[in-house]
Design a protein around this motif. Structure first.
Motif, PDB file in Angstrom:
ATOM      1  N   MET A 109       0.579  -1.301  -0.010  1.00  0.00           N
ATOM      2  CA  MET A 109      -0.098  -0.172   0.025  1.00  0.00           C
ATOM      3  C   MET A 109       0.831   1.318   0.138  1.00  0.00           C
ATOM      4  O   MET A 109       0.513   2.147  -0.828  1.00  0.00           O
ATOM      5  CB  MET A 109      -0.933   0.088   1.067  1.00  0.00           C
ATOM      6  CG  MET A 109      -1.966   1.138   1.255  1.00  0.00           C
ATOM      7  SD  MET A 109      -3.117   0.615   2.789  1.00  0.00           S
ATOM      8  CE  MET A 109      -3.906   2.266   2.812  1.00  0.00           C
ATOM      9  N   TYR A 110       2.028   1.285   0.650  1.00  0.00           N
ATOM     10  CA  TYR A 110       2.900   2.521   0.671  1.00  0.00           C
ATOM     11  C   TYR A 110       3.980   2.659   0.144  1.00  0.00           C
ATOM     12  O   TYR A 110       4.988   3.082   0.386  1.00  0.00           O
ATOM     13  CB  TYR A 110       2.798   2.798   2.112  1.00  0.00           C
ATOM     14  CG  TYR A 110       1.578   3.013   2.970  1.00  0.00           C
ATOM     15  CD1 TYR A 110       0.792   4.196   2.726  1.00  0.00           C
ATOM     16  CD2 TYR A 110       1.293   2.160   3.798  1.00  0.00           C
ATOM     17  CE1 TYR A 110      -0.176   4.482   3.544  1.00  0.00           C
ATOM     18  CE2 TYR A 110       0.013   2.292   4.722  1.00  0.00           C
ATOM     19  CZ  TYR A 110      -0.612   3.320   4.417  1.00  0.00           C
ATOM     20  OH  TYR A 110      -1.995   3.615   4.916  1.00  0.00           O
ATOM     21  N   THR A 111       4.107   1.532  -1.094  1.00  0.00           N
ATOM     22  CA  THR A 111       5.230   1.610  -1.688  1.00  0.00           C
ATOM     23  C   THR A 111       5.178   2.871  -2.739  1.00  0.00           C
ATOM     24  O   THR A 111       4.128   3.068  -3.430  1.00  0.00           O
ATOM     25  CB  THR A 111       5.400   0.363  -2.818  1.00  0.00           C
ATOM     26  OG1 THR A 111       5.216  -0.608  -1.950  1.00  0.00           O
ATOM     27  CG2 THR A 111       6.485   0.119  -3.494  1.00  0.00           C
ATOM     28  N   THR A 112       6.510   3.620  -2.797  1.00  0.00           N
ATOM     29  CA  THR A 112       6.609   4.803  -3.604  1.00  0.00           C
ATOM     30  C   THR A 112       6.876   4.080  -4.968  1.00  0.00           C
ATOM     31  O   THR A 112       7.308   3.270  -5.240  1.00  0.00           O
ATOM     32  CB  THR A 112       7.626   5.552  -3.187  1.00  0.00           C
ATOM     33  OG1 THR A 112       8.862   4.750  -3.302  1.00  0.00           O
ATOM     34  CG2 THR A 112       7.475   6.073  -1.807  1.00  0.00           C
ATOM     35  N   PRO A 113       6.738   4.893  -6.173  1.00  0.00           N
ATOM     36  CA  PRO A 113       6.965   4.443  -7.309  1.00  0.00           C
ATOM     37  C   PRO A 113       8.538   4.209  -7.574  1.00  0.00           C
ATOM     38  O   PRO A 113       9.013   3.073  -8.385  1.00  0.00           O
ATOM     39  CB  PRO A 113       6.642   5.889  -8.222  1.00  0.00           C
ATOM     40  CG  PRO A 113       5.565   6.500  -7.474  1.00  0.00           C
ATOM     41  CD  PRO A 113       5.983   6.342  -6.063  1.00  0.00           C
ATOM     42  N   SER A 114       9.470   4.975  -6.818  1.00  0.00           N
ATOM     43  CA  SER A 114      10.846   4.698  -6.902  1.00  0.00           C
ATOM     44  C   SER A 114      11.116   3.041  -6.096  1.00  0.00           C
ATOM     45  O   SER A 114      11.993   2.475  -6.590  1.00  0.00           O
ATOM     46  CB  SER A 114      11.764   5.522  -6.424  1.00  0.00           C
ATOM     47  OG  SER A 114      11.398   6.035  -5.173  1.00  0.00           O
ATOM     48  N   GLY A 115      10.380   3.115  -5.140  1.00  0.00           N
ATOM     49  CA  GLY A 115      10.391   1.675  -4.413  1.00  0.00           C
ATOM     50  C   GLY A 115       9.786   0.621  -5.139  1.00  0.00           C
ATOM     51  O   GLY A 115      10.359  -0.428  -5.005  1.00  0.00           O
ATOM     52  N   PHE A 116       8.947   1.067  -6.120  1.00  0.00           N
ATOM     53  CA  PHE A 116       8.366  -0.103  -6.853  1.00  0.00           C
ATOM     54  C   PHE A 116       9.516  -0.548  -7.829  1.00  0.00           C
ATOM     55  O   PHE A 116       9.533  -1.857  -7.988  1.00  0.00           O
ATOM     56  CB  PHE A 116       6.929   0.441  -7.380  1.00  0.00           C
ATOM     57  CG  PHE A 116       6.474  -0.687  -8.544  1.00  0.00           C
ATOM     58  CD1 PHE A 116       5.490  -1.582  -8.333  1.00  0.00           C
ATOM     59  CD2 PHE A 116       6.902  -0.431 -10.039  1.00  0.00           C
ATOM     60  CE1 PHE A 116       4.998  -2.564  -9.040  1.00  0.00           C
ATOM     61  CE2 PHE A 116       6.432  -1.268 -10.934  1.00  0.00           C
ATOM     62  CZ  PHE A 116       5.552  -2.201 -10.392  1.00  0.00           C
ATOM     63  N   VAL A 117      10.319   0.412  -8.406  1.00  0.00           N
ATOM     64  CA  VAL A 117      11.173  -0.030  -9.302  1.00  0.00           C
ATOM     65  C   VAL A 117      12.289  -0.705  -8.720  1.00  0.00           C
ATOM     66  O   VAL A 117      12.825  -1.931  -9.437  1.00  0.00           O
ATOM     67  CB  VAL A 117      11.721   1.277  -9.942  1.00  0.00           C
ATOM     68  CG1 VAL A 117      12.691   1.026 -10.888  1.00  0.00           C
ATOM     69  CG2 VAL A 117      10.455   1.975 -10.871  1.00  0.00           C
TER      70      VAL A 117
ATOM     71  N   SER B  77       2.621  -4.219 -12.171  1.00  0.00           N
ATOM     72  CA  SER B  77       1.684  -2.926 -12.752  1.00  0.00           C
ATOM     73  C   SER B  77       1.717  -1.956 -11.198  1.00  0.00           C
ATOM     74  O   SER B  77       1.042  -2.544 -10.206  1.00  0.00           O
ATOM     75  CB  SER B  77       0.518  -3.297 -13.058  1.00  0.00           C
ATOM     76  OG  SER B  77      -0.312  -2.340 -13.463  1.00  0.00           O
ATOM     77  N   TYR B  78       2.132  -1.022 -11.209  1.00  0.00           N
ATOM     78  CA  TYR B  78       2.075  -0.158 -10.083  1.00  0.00           C
ATOM     79  C   TYR B  78       0.652   0.231  -9.517  1.00  0.00           C
ATOM     80  O   TYR B  78      -0.074   0.808 -10.098  1.00  0.00           O
ATOM     81  CB  TYR B  78       3.058   1.247 -10.359  1.00  0.00           C
ATOM     82  CG  TYR B  78       3.173   2.001  -8.722  1.00  0.00           C
ATOM     83  CD1 TYR B  78       3.689   1.479  -7.785  1.00  0.00           C
ATOM     84  CD2 TYR B  78       2.748   3.317  -8.877  1.00  0.00           C
ATOM     85  CE1 TYR B  78       3.820   2.162  -6.442  1.00  0.00           C
ATOM     86  CE2 TYR B  78       2.690   4.265  -7.631  1.00  0.00           C
ATOM     87  CZ  TYR B  78       3.458   3.558  -6.653  1.00  0.00           C
ATOM     88  OH  TYR B  78       3.439   4.346  -5.496  1.00  0.00           O
ATOM     89  N   ASN B  79       0.427  -0.262  -8.085  1.00  0.00           N
ATOM     90  CA  ASN B  79      -0.681   0.120  -7.897  1.00  0.00           C
ATOM     91  C   ASN B  79      -0.411   1.255  -6.584  1.00  0.00           C
ATOM     92  O   ASN B  79       0.307   1.120  -5.564  1.00  0.00           O
ATOM     93  CB  ASN B  79      -1.241  -0.992  -6.845  1.00  0.00           C
ATOM     94  CG  ASN B  79      -1.552  -2.343  -7.786  1.00  0.00           C
ATOM     95  OD1 ASN B  79      -2.187  -2.206  -8.727  1.00  0.00           O
ATOM     96  ND2 ASN B  79      -1.149  -3.461  -7.390  1.00  0.00           N
ATOM     97  N   ARG B  80      -1.291   2.090  -6.856  1.00  0.00           N
ATOM     98  CA  ARG B  80      -1.236   3.515  -5.983  1.00  0.00           C
ATOM     99  C   ARG B  80      -1.878   3.562  -4.667  1.00  0.00           C
ATOM    100  O   ARG B  80      -1.668   4.324  -3.802  1.00  0.00           O
ATOM    101  CB  ARG B  80      -1.402   4.764  -6.676  1.00  0.00           C
ATOM    102  CG  ARG B  80      -0.440   5.072  -7.709  1.00  0.00           C
ATOM    103  CD  ARG B  80      -0.838   6.195  -8.762  1.00  0.00           C
ATOM    104  NE  ARG B  80      -1.776   5.651  -9.609  1.00  0.00           N
ATOM    105  CZ  ARG B  80      -2.529   6.145 -10.607  1.00  0.00           C
ATOM    106  NH1 ARG B  80      -2.036   7.498 -11.018  1.00  0.00           N
ATOM    107  NH2 ARG B  80      -3.597   5.709 -11.376  1.00  0.00           N
ATOM    108  N   TYR B  81      -3.156   2.469  -4.736  1.00  0.00           N
ATOM    109  CA  TYR B  81      -3.942   2.331  -3.564  1.00  0.00           C
ATOM    110  C   TYR B  81      -4.638   3.718  -3.087  1.00  0.00           C
ATOM    111  O   TYR B  81      -4.729   3.992  -1.899  1.00  0.00           O
ATOM    112  CB  TYR B  81      -3.322   1.636  -2.292  1.00  0.00           C
ATOM    113  CG  TYR B  81      -2.774   0.401  -2.645  1.00  0.00           C
ATOM    114  CD1 TYR B  81      -3.548  -0.703  -2.291  1.00  0.00           C
ATOM    115  CD2 TYR B  81      -1.662   0.195  -3.251  1.00  0.00           C
ATOM    116  CE1 TYR B  81      -3.194  -2.023  -2.425  1.00  0.00           C
ATOM    117  CE2 TYR B  81      -1.124  -1.177  -3.699  1.00  0.00           C
ATOM    118  CZ  TYR B  81      -1.967  -2.371  -3.073  1.00  0.00           C
ATOM    119  OH  TYR B  81      -1.492  -3.592  -3.440  1.00  0.00           O
TER     120      TYR B  81
END
Length: 363
Positions: free
Chosen positions: A38-46, A72-76
């Protein structure tokens, strides 16, 4: 002129033959698909995608890799908006220099894994209090969920063995994804995924009450879970949400006081990574390929097509008269000899017929 026509005919046949067997030829490759928390940032996702790719290269080398780890990045947005609305009510009564204020700010900013050990000690009551006020949220209605579904279905069209790697609140998304896709997806060759499940799910730090929902209940060999017993974030919600219990006896990690970070507390630690790899390996092996007849045509007078899965030890044979059959527990050595034999029919009668358990899978 006849020679030219023959060449043109050959050029047409070869690519079309390859198109027919392309899907079935991928069934022994492995594709990982990441579902973030839930709290993963875009840079953290990469960064997590890269860590998962390295994990696959280091721990799952027994399987051919279909390609880099996807996701697929989920922004929640729905969950975070609800959490924020409840949390900001507490802000009104908190001193901005208090530990509670620091915790809430860190959680909302996506920096929960950067808290100190002292700050981590107050996460549990804060989370429980806030989560207890959150209303139910329909994940399937979110655009991010729909995008993830589209991306995953696109990958499944490769006909590879696909395993979701889901972390933290991403397990709620993954539960919804596997159930929606298994019930609706059809491969390019017309085979339904529900009949031949080639999709599994590995849960890491799961706050969900089940692994895979109904899909996991009906297919327990296609799901797995690992949660550290020192994962403070999951401990905060296990009692409240009825989450699956922690099942790994972890040691304190100086790089992550929460015990929750996907990379620092799971993938980068050999003990946890080895268990995750073992579970993913079991899931991958237990996935069940669709009929494999289109892999190879046969010149036999009795057999029209043959196909094989080395991971599953499955041999599929389509007879010119009598339909298609699947033979179980056929060793790869038998398949190699069968494939290269000068007469598929003769080899079948001598070495396969009445020697392996079988079932009819095509009329």
């Amino acid at each position: 002129m006849k020679k030219l026509l023959s060449i043109l005919t050959l050029l047409w046949i070869i690519p079309n033959a390859q198109a027919n067997n392309w899907c079935e030829s991928n069934i022994d490759k492995l594709q990982l698909f990441y579902v973030n928390g839930m709290y993963t940032t875009p840079s953290g996702f990469v960064s997590n995608i890269k860590d998962l790719d390295d994990f696959q290269d280091s721990y799952l080398t027994q399987f051919r890799k279909n390609g880099v780890v996807e996701g697929s990045y989920n922004r929640y947005e729905g969950h975070i908006a609800q959490f924020y609305e409840v949390a900001k009510q507490k802000y009104q009564d908190l001193d901005k220099y208090s530990q509670e204020y620091v915790v809430l700010t860190s959680i909302l900013g996506g920096f929960i894994t950067e808290l100190s050990t002292e700050e981590v000690s107050i996460i549990t009551p804060v989370l429980i209090e806030i989560l207890s006020y959150l209303p139910d949220h329909a994940i399937e209605s979110e655009v991010d969920f729909q995008n993830a579904s589209i991306r995953l279905k696109s990958l499944l069209s490769d006909c590879t063995r696909t395993v979701l790697i889901c972390h933290s609140q991403g397990n709620f998304y993954a539960n919804a994804l596997v159930n929606e896709i298994v019930n609706t997806y059809t491969y390019p060759n017309g085979i339904r995924l529900s009949d031949y499940p080639m999709l599994g799910m590995m849960s890491i730090a799961s706050p969900a009450s089940s692994v895979g929902g109904n899909f996991g209940h009906n297919n327990p060999s296609l799901v797995g879970v690992l949660t550290n017993n020192n994962d403070i974030v999951m401990a905060a919600v296990q009692d409240l949400l009825g989450a699956v219990p922690a099942n790994y006896d972890a040691v304190d990690n100086l790089l992550d006081a929460t015990g929750h970070s996907l990379a620092d507390s799971y993938l980068h630690l050999h003990g946890q990574a080895s268990v995750i790899a073992s579970k993913v390996s079991s899931i991958t092996t237990n996935l069940y390929p669709m009929p494999l007849f289109e892999q190879h045509p046969s010149s036999s007078s009795a057999i029209s097509h043959i196909g094989y899965s080395e991971i599953s030890d499955l041999l599929d044979i389509r007879f010119k008269h009598g339909g298609g059959y699947r033979y179980h527990n056929v060793p790869s050595q038998v398949w190699d000899s069968f494939y290269w034999s000068t007469s598929h029919g003769s080899y079948f009668n001598r070495n396969i017929k009445d020697k392996y358990a079988f079932e009819k899978i095509e009329d």
